[in-house]
Design an enzyme around this catalytic site. Structure first.
Site, short mmCIF file in Angstrom:
data_model
loop_
_atom_site.label_atom_id
_atom_site.label_comp_id
_atom_site.label_asym_id
_atom_site.label_seq_id
_atom_site.Cartn_x
_atom_site.Cartn_y
_atom_site.Cartn_z
N THR A 1 -8.35 3.03 8.67
CA THR A 1 -9.26 2.10 8.65
C THR A 1 -9.36 1.57 10.05
OG1 THR A 1 -9.24 1.73 6.15
CG2 THR A 1 -10.40 0.22 7.71
N ARG B 1 -10.10 7.40 -1.04
CA ARG B 1 -11.00 7.79 0.21
C ARG B 1 -11.91 8.97 -0.48
NH1 ARG B 1 -9.37 6.12 5.65
NH2 ARG B 1 -11.23 7.44 6.05
N HIS C 1 -5.85 3.20 -1.47
CA HIS C 1 -7.31 3.64 -0.90
C HIS C 1 -7.38 4.96 -1.35
CE1 HIS C 1 -9.98 3.74 2.59
NE2 HIS C 1 -10.57 4.05 1.58
N ARG D 1 -7.98 12.33 1.26
CA ARG D 1 -6.86 12.84 1.98
C ARG D 1 -5.45 12.47 1.83
NH1 ARG D 1 -8.00 9.53 7.60
NH2 ARG D 1 -10.11 10.58 7.23
N ASN E 1 0.85 -1.03 -0.03
CA ASN E 1 -0.01 0.10 0.05
C ASN E 1 0.73 1.14 0.02
OD1 ASN E 1 -1.75 2.17 0.95
ND2 ASN E 1 -3.25 0.78 1.56
N GLU F 1 -8.61 0.15 -2.97
CA GLU F 1 -9.36 0.02 -1.64
C GLU F 1 -10.33 1.27 -1.73
OE1 GLU F 1 -6.51 -2.01 1.65
OE2 GLU F 1 -6.90 0.21 1.69
N HIS G 1 -3.50 -5.07 7.65
CA HIS G 1 -3.68 -4.32 8.66
C HIS G 1 -2.74 -4.26 9.75
CE1 HIS G 1 -5.83 -0.37 9.52
NE2 HIS G 1 -5.57 -0.72 10.95
N GLY G 2 -1.69 -3.36 9.98
CA GLY G 2 -0.96 -3.30 10.99
C GLY G 2 0.36 -4.20 11.09
N HIS H 1 2.29 1.09 5.90
CA HIS H 1 2.85 1.80 6.80
C HIS H 1 4.25 1.18 7.09
CE1 HIS H 1 3.56 3.42 10.84
NE2 HIS H 1 3.20 4.70 10.16
N ASP I 1 -0.26 4.44 0.08
CA ASP I 1 -0.98 5.45 0.53
C ASP I 1 -0.15 6.58 1.35
OD1 ASP I 1 -3.22 4.45 -0.49
OD2 ASP I 1 -4.11 4.01 1.38
N HIS I 2 0.61 6.11 2.16
CA HIS I 2 1.67 6.92 2.93
C HIS I 2 2.40 7.79 2.22
CE1 HIS I 2 -0.11 5.58 6.65
NE2 HIS I 2 0.12 4.49 6.50
N GLU J 1 -10.52 -10.38 2.95
CA GLU J 1 -8.96 -9.67 3.31
C GLU J 1 -9.30 -9.43 4.91
OE1 GLU J 1 -6.08 -6.05 3.75
OE2 GLU J 1 -7.06 -6.15 1.91
#
Length: 239
Positions: free
Chosen positions: A101, A45, A43, A49, A7, A70, A191-192, A214, A9-10, A151
């Site tokens: 999320t 959104r 993602h 953002r 991902n 996403e 996630h995480g 992340h 996104d960051h 997922e």
């Protein structure tokens, strides 16, 4: 071998913090693929953002592996997905005030709506994944509405404060993945996940792909994106 989807996104979050053009998540996606990633996740959104429409359009043109979009099940984003045609979409819950999320989609509570979205995507040839907590009720609902993938949300496992709690959460993930697999659903997880907790989840034979963002981007600050991707790939077991 379980595959790794990254991902980005960051990267866009950092760009949007200054309102400029760098760093570019499209370039980051290319570096991730060259380092061995088997998929790219973004993602889009509703509040834009981080990832922007421009990013998704360029990624659709440049990603050589697999583009997973996403998204929340809103009409605006559905229309964009149908136009761009990513390789797959993952429907996630979306709240404007959340940092990221926060939990899985309540599939059981909105079957009719999700079934309609899945039907539209199926007509366009776009497989649908549903981001869900490791819960039998949600897995059965995902199967009933016609999802291709689920997922499994790994956040509670990753955030567990004690080893006992972590073991409990891992058992829930393993059980949920097995239940989904037995129903004929294809199973991803994310996630995480980070460099300390990923190996255990990656070893589950029912899981096809891990979605990680992340941790890899944070590691990339210190060692570079190419190296950060390769270090994560090295944790994934061969099958």
């Amino acid at each position: 071998m379980v595959s790794l989807a990254i991902n980005v996104d960051h990267v866009a979050t950092l760009r949007q913090a200054r309102g400029i053009t760098e760093p570019d998540p499209v370039l980051a996606a290319g570096i991730c693929e060259l380092a061995g990633a088997q998929g790219i996740v973004v993602h889009l959104r509703e509040d834009r953002r981080h990832i922007q429409d421009r990013d998704v359009r360029l990624l659709r043109q440049t990603v050589k592996t697999k583009l997973n979009l996403e998204m929340g099940a809103t009409e605006e984003i559905i229309d964009i997905a149908l136009e761009i045609k990513p390789d797959m979409i993952t429907l996630v819950p979306e709240k404007r005030k959340e940092l990221t999320t926060e939990g899985g989609l309540n599939v059981a509570g909105q079957k009719k709506k999700l079934q309609a979205v899945i039907g539209r995507m199926r007509k366009a040839g776009i497989p649908v994944s549903l981001f869900i907590d490791p819960d039998s009720k949600q897995i059965n609902a995902a199967h009933e509405v016609g999802a291709t993938f689920v997922e499994i949300h790994t956040g509670r496992y990753c955030d567990a404060a004690t080893e006992q709690r972590r073991d409990q959460e891992f058992t829930l993930i393993a059980t949920a993945a097995e239940e989904a697999y037995e129903l004929g659903l294809r199973v991803n997880a994310g996630h995480g996940l980070n460099y300390l907790n990923t190996r255990r989840v990656a070893a589950l034979g029912t899981i096809e792909e891990l979605s990680i963002g992340h941790a890899i981007m944070a590691r990339a600050i210190f060692v570079g994106l190419d190296q950060a991707v390769r270090e994560m790939l090295a944790l994934l077991p061969a099958r």
